[in-house]
Design an enzyme around this catalytic site. Structure first.
Site, PDB file in Angstrom:
ATOM      1  N   ASP A  96       0.792  -1.241   0.000  1.00 27.24           N
ATOM      2  CA  ASP A  96       0.000   0.000   0.000  1.00 27.24           C
ATOM      3  C   ASP A  96       0.828   1.297   0.000  1.00 27.24           C
ATOM      4  O   ASP A  96       0.537   2.227   0.770  1.00 27.24           O
ATOM      5  CB  ASP A  96      -0.959   0.020   1.212  1.00 27.24           C
ATOM      6  CG  ASP A  96      -1.975  -1.124   1.179  1.00 27.24           C
ATOM      7  OD1 ASP A  96      -1.908  -1.959   0.268  1.00 27.24           O
ATOM      8  OD2 ASP A  96      -2.816  -1.184   2.097  1.00 27.24           O
ATOM      9  N   LYS A 144      -6.979  -5.085  -2.900  1.00 20.42           N
ATOM     10  CA  LYS A 144      -7.744  -5.555  -1.745  1.00 20.42           C
ATOM     11  C   LYS A 144      -8.690  -4.471  -1.274  1.00 20.42           C
ATOM     12  O   LYS A 144      -8.523  -3.298  -1.632  1.00 20.42           O
ATOM     13  CB  LYS A 144      -6.786  -5.952  -0.617  1.00 20.42           C
ATOM     14  CG  LYS A 144      -5.942  -4.785  -0.126  1.00 20.42           C
ATOM     15  CD  LYS A 144      -4.878  -5.243   0.824  1.00 20.42           C
ATOM     16  CE  LYS A 144      -4.095  -4.091   1.372  1.00 20.42           C
ATOM     17  NZ  LYS A 144      -4.859  -3.147   2.204  1.00 20.42           N
ATOM     18  N   CYS A 152      -1.924  -2.381   7.707  1.00 19.39           N
ATOM     19  CA  CYS A 152      -1.921  -3.322   6.584  1.00 19.39           C
ATOM     20  C   CYS A 152      -0.643  -4.149   6.498  1.00 19.39           C
ATOM     21  O   CYS A 152      -0.693  -5.334   6.160  1.00 19.39           O
ATOM     22  CB  CYS A 152      -2.231  -2.596   5.288  1.00 19.39           C
ATOM     23  SG  CYS A 152      -3.969  -2.091   5.248  1.00 19.39           S
TER      24      CYS A 152
HETATM   25  C1  VGL Z   1      -4.762   0.941   5.619  1.00 19.99           C
HETATM   26  C2  VGL Z   1      -6.387   1.768   7.025  1.00 19.99           C
HETATM   27  C3  VGL Z   1      -7.342   1.580   6.049  1.00 19.99           C
HETATM   28  C4  VGL Z   1      -3.314   0.602   5.404  1.00 19.99           C
HETATM   29  C5  VGL Z   1      -5.709   0.757   4.633  1.00 19.99           C
HETATM   30  O1  VGL Z   1      -2.869   0.465   4.239  1.00 19.99           O
HETATM   31  O2  VGL Z   1      -2.593   0.440   6.411  1.00 19.99           O
HETATM   32  N1  VGL Z   1      -5.116   1.448   6.799  1.00 19.99           N
HETATM   33  N2  VGL Z   1      -6.991   1.074   4.854  1.00 19.99           N
END
Ligand code: VGL
Ligand code: ZN
Length: 203
Positions: free
Chosen positions: A8, A106, A151
């Protein structure tokens, strides 16, 4: 098969973004530096439909960082982020992507959040990442990206459940909540996760 999973590294998690991770941009050159030491590089991408259940804006009277029970799971509600096809969902422009063999998306199911790159938070829906890695003969996985305490953390936990050996590259990852990150690292260490820094890779 030494494998790097980049979790991410997306614009919305960068400083100035709606769900900014402190100093999140500083990891990009570190990730670029270590990529060359791996046989396989894979990335994940948070990829939500508009009105995703994890967004505070999808619920009346809720604000970001409130918590709420959704389908039996206590869900933290987030600012809108990483909406499919939006600039905020794109990987950071300085992240070198030529060596990224596959990107696993995801959080696409509107009802369920997905912190891990392997499974949704109910552990019902698989992204196929585990099968992909096993098909390629991967056993040793190194992790980096954002956010280290969300994540990245849940992706690592699932990798252990799937039988992989896991290493976190600490300076190639940053937590959303730095104050609580020592507890997360303790938890990872208890699960047998190695925690290193990028200085362990030869110059
Ligand atoms: C994430 C909160 C919501 C992350 C993704 O990538 O850590 N955190 N969605
Ligand atoms: Zn998300």
């Amino acid at each position: 098969m030494k494998t790097l999973i980049i979790v991410d590294v997306q614009n919305d998690f960068m400083p100035g973004g709606p769900l900014e991770v402190p100093y999140g941009d500083l990891i990009v050159p570190v990730i670029n530096k270590v990529q060359g030491y791996f046989d396989l590089v894979v990335a994940t991408q948070d990829w939500h439909p508009e009105n995703h259940a994890s967004f505070a804006s999808s619920h009346l009277y809720k604000k970001p960082f409130d918590k709420m029970l959704i389908n039996g799971i206590m869900q933290t509600l987030w600012p809108d982020h990483c909406i499919q096809g939006s600039p905020g969902a794109e990987l950071h422009h300085s992240l070198e992507s030529n060596r990224i063999a596959a990107i696993f998306r995801k959080g696409m199911n509107i009802d369920v959040d997905s912190y891990s790159g392997f499974y949704d938070n109910n552990h019902l829906f698989s992204t196929g990442l585990s099968g992909y890695l096993k098909d390629k003969g991967v056993n040793d996985i190194y992790f980096c990206g954002l956010a280290a305490d969300i994540c990245v953390y849940y992706t690592i936990l699932d990798s252990i459940l799937e039988g992989f050996s896991a290493t976190l590259i600490e300076d190639a990852s940053r937590p959303l909540l730095p104050d609580k990150f020592d507890d997360i690292k303790c938890e990872l260490a208890k699960q047998g996760v190695r925690i290193i820094t990028s200085s362990e890779f030869p110059k």
